[in-house]
Enzyme design. Structure first.
Site, PDB file in Angstrom:
ATOM      1  CG  ASP A 238       7.603  -2.202  -7.837  1.00 22.04           C
ATOM      2  OD1 ASP A 238       7.948  -1.163  -8.417  1.00 22.04           O
ATOM      3  OD2 ASP A 238       7.864  -2.446  -6.635  1.00 22.04           O
TER       4      ASP A 238
ATOM      5  CE  LYS B 116      12.057  -0.487  -6.136  1.00 21.14           C
ATOM      6  NZ  LYS B 116      11.614   0.892  -5.952  1.00 21.14           N
TER       7      LYS B 116
ATOM      8  N   GLY C  18       6.056  -2.492   0.528  1.00 21.05           N
ATOM      9  CA  GLY C  18       5.752  -3.911   0.729  1.00 21.05           C
ATOM     10  C   GLY C  18       4.805  -4.192   1.878  1.00 21.05           C
TER      11      GLY C  18
ATOM     12  NE  ARG D 193      -3.215  14.020   5.894  1.00 24.14           N
ATOM     13  CZ  ARG D 193      -4.182  14.864   5.504  1.00 24.14           C
ATOM     14  NH1 ARG D 193      -3.939  16.157   5.383  1.00 24.14           N
ATOM     15  NH2 ARG D 193      -5.387  14.394   5.234  1.00 24.14           N
TER      16      ARG D 193
ATOM     17  N   GLY E 247       3.952  -0.779  -5.849  1.00 25.82           N
ATOM     18  CA  GLY E 247       4.954  -1.828  -5.764  1.00 25.82           C
ATOM     19  C   GLY E 247       4.295  -3.185  -5.771  1.00 25.82           C
ATOM     20  CB  SER E 248       3.790  -5.574  -3.061  1.00 28.34           C
ATOM     21  OG  SER E 248       5.102  -5.222  -2.679  1.00 28.34           O
TER      22      SER E 248
END
Lengths: 198, 295
Positions: free
Chosen positions: B25, B82, B154, B166, B236-237
């Site tokens: 990201d 997105k 996040g 899983r 992402g973050s």
């Protein structure tokens, strides 16, 4: 016959499948030592920037160049593999092998929306067209005198060979047709017969 | 010969090319360049990373086209972006901008509580999130050409990413072990189209690439998801909320490649600074759980 498939990143699984279906043993190559027993190498599609930089970091560029010194170690590069084999690259290219006298420009067909598939005439494979998948594909902008073009699309060379090396802008591993892998394996066999005699 | 664009082969094909890689990201061209130089295989262009979306609250929407364009100009690797679940006009906009992949994402506020986007109508491929096999197959039936397990975006907490991968893998094993004659019933239970359930049985895996997302914050997290069977990693973050984004980005890429080599993971994990601050799942209110959107 053992064919190494460079397994840093990209569609490794598909190349392993096609190599085995065409009758050779496939070996995953992540580190220089993995090259040891291989008779040839396939560089798959993926992101050429990522693959090139990680090849360099883990000593693979050096190790492969050493193996190719005698001119009898065959390598086939598809898409990102073509870029990594090209002498010159137009666009960001942190590291590569530079073994084939071509200039390649990255993503030359445009972004993903311009990716396409097409039935391609490839004379060395016979009269049946080949289902070629082009994904954010590179173009060959210049061919040196040692390079033989094998296929064209709208006037651009999209497959070529130079001595032990074979390159294509498209992905034969994305279609069920095995003929290009068979063609490469045949090339490996011939090179080793010649090398065996000398 | 006639060229065919936007075929499923071409859409799913790009995802195949990303396998074994890390998608990061980014919110600025500078971050995109850091990601590319670290070896990312693609970037996700965003206005805010999920951790900041979580903090800001309110309605999260598609990024400003100017951000996306500036990131497209900055890097040569694929650029994803997105859209809100069900917001097919945001998707039309992203297609007009020629992004390489559209993520119909639970990280943004859903625009439609019943229907996802009819992704067959687009030439640009879509990736969608899933928490289990049925969800993954429903998204594929709608035209998704790539799946990512959702995790909990996040949070910097990998526990949900592990749970979802899983679960998908366990359900795939169940499909493989189920006799052909009992598949229609299992498909009903999974709420997934029978044809796709049959395909899973035949292949022993999802018919498209499956990345892991939502909570990866360290090189070891990335290698954990790869060892559990992910085809690649979305961070992402985790990169740009860490103390040292350059080092963290490089380390996560290398740990993803050498996921089976603890020595390499140890080496790249050394001295990379602090990871992003994490969130304990129990502290999340139900309304803050992004993974429950668009199932």
């Amino acid at each position: 016959m053992k064919i190494g498939v460079l397994a840093i990143q990209g569609d490794v699984r598909e190349h392993v499948h096609h190599t085995e279906a065409a009758g050779a043993e496939a070996v995953l190559v992540r580190l220089p030592r993995d090259l040891e027993d291989t008779d040839g190498l396939i560089i798959p599609g993926g992101e050429s920037t990522t693959i090139g930089m990680l090849m360099a970091e883990y000593g693979l560029i050096e190790a492969i160049l050493q193996r190719t010194r005698a001119g009898t170690y065959p390598i086939y590069g598809t898409c990102a593999g073509l870029i990594l084999l090209a002498k010159e690259v137009i666009g960001f290219s942190p590291a590569r092998l530079g073994l084939v006298d071509i200039d390649a420009s990255r993503n030359a067909y445009g972004r993903q929306i311009a990716s396409f598939e097409v039935a391609l005439d490839i004379p060395v494979l016979g009269p049946q067209p080949f289902p070629a998948v082009f994904i954010r594909a590179p173009k060959i902008q210049r061919l040196g005198p040692s390079v033989t073009p094998l296929a064209w699309h709208h006037g651009d060379v999209v497959m070529a060979e130079a001595g032990p090396y074979l390159v294509s802008s498209f992905h034969p591993e994305m279609s069920p047709d095995l003929r290009i892998h068979q063609y490469f394996l045949e090339k490996v066999k011939k090179l080793h017969e010649v090398a065996g005699v000398s | 010969m006639q060229e065919q664009r936007g075929t499923y082969n071409v859409k799913a094909g790009l995802a195949e090319m990303l396998k074994g890689g890390v998608i990061m990201d980014v919110t600025t061209p500078e971050q995109a360049i850091i990601a590319e130089k670290a070896g990312a295989v693609a970037v996700m262009a965003l206005e805010r990373v999920p951790a900041d979306i979580r903090k800001a609250g309110g309605v999260a929407r598609m990024a400003d086209p100017r951000i996306i364009k500036s990131i497209q100009e900055a890097v040569s690797i694929p650029v994803m972006a997105k859209v809100r679940i069900g917001h097919f006009v945001e998707a039309q906009v992203l297609e007009a901008l020629e992004v390489d992949y559209i993520d119909e994402s639970e990280v943004l506020t859903p625009a439609d509580e019943q229907y996802h986007i009819d992704k067959w109508q687009f030439n640009v491929p879509f990736v969608c999130g899933a928490r289990d096999l049925g969800e993954a197959l429903r998204r594929i039936a709608e035209g998704a050409a790539m799946i990512r397990t959702k995790g909990e975006p996040g949070t910097g907490n990998v526990v949900e990413a592990v749970r979802h991968l899983r679960r998908v893998n366990a359900e795939i094993r169940q499909v493989v072990a189920t006799p052909e004659s009992e598949l229609p019933d299992l498909a009903k239970e999974l709420r997934a189209p029978l044809e796709l359930v049959k395909k899973v049985k035949e292949l022993g895996r999802l018919p498209v690439v499956n990345f892991s997302a939502g909570g990866v914050a360290t090189p070891a997290d990335a290698a954990l998801m790869m060892q559990l069977g992910a085809d690649g990693i979305f961070v992402g973050s985790g990169v740009f909320k860490s103390q040292n984004p350059e080092k963290t980005a490089r380390a996560i890429v290398r740990a993803t490649l050498h996921y089976n080599d603890p020595k390499v993971i140890a080496e790249v994990s050394e001295d990379i600074g602090e990871a992003m601050p994490g969130l304990e799942m129990a502290t999340l209110e139900p309304k803050d759980r992004m993974q429950d959107r668009g199932i």
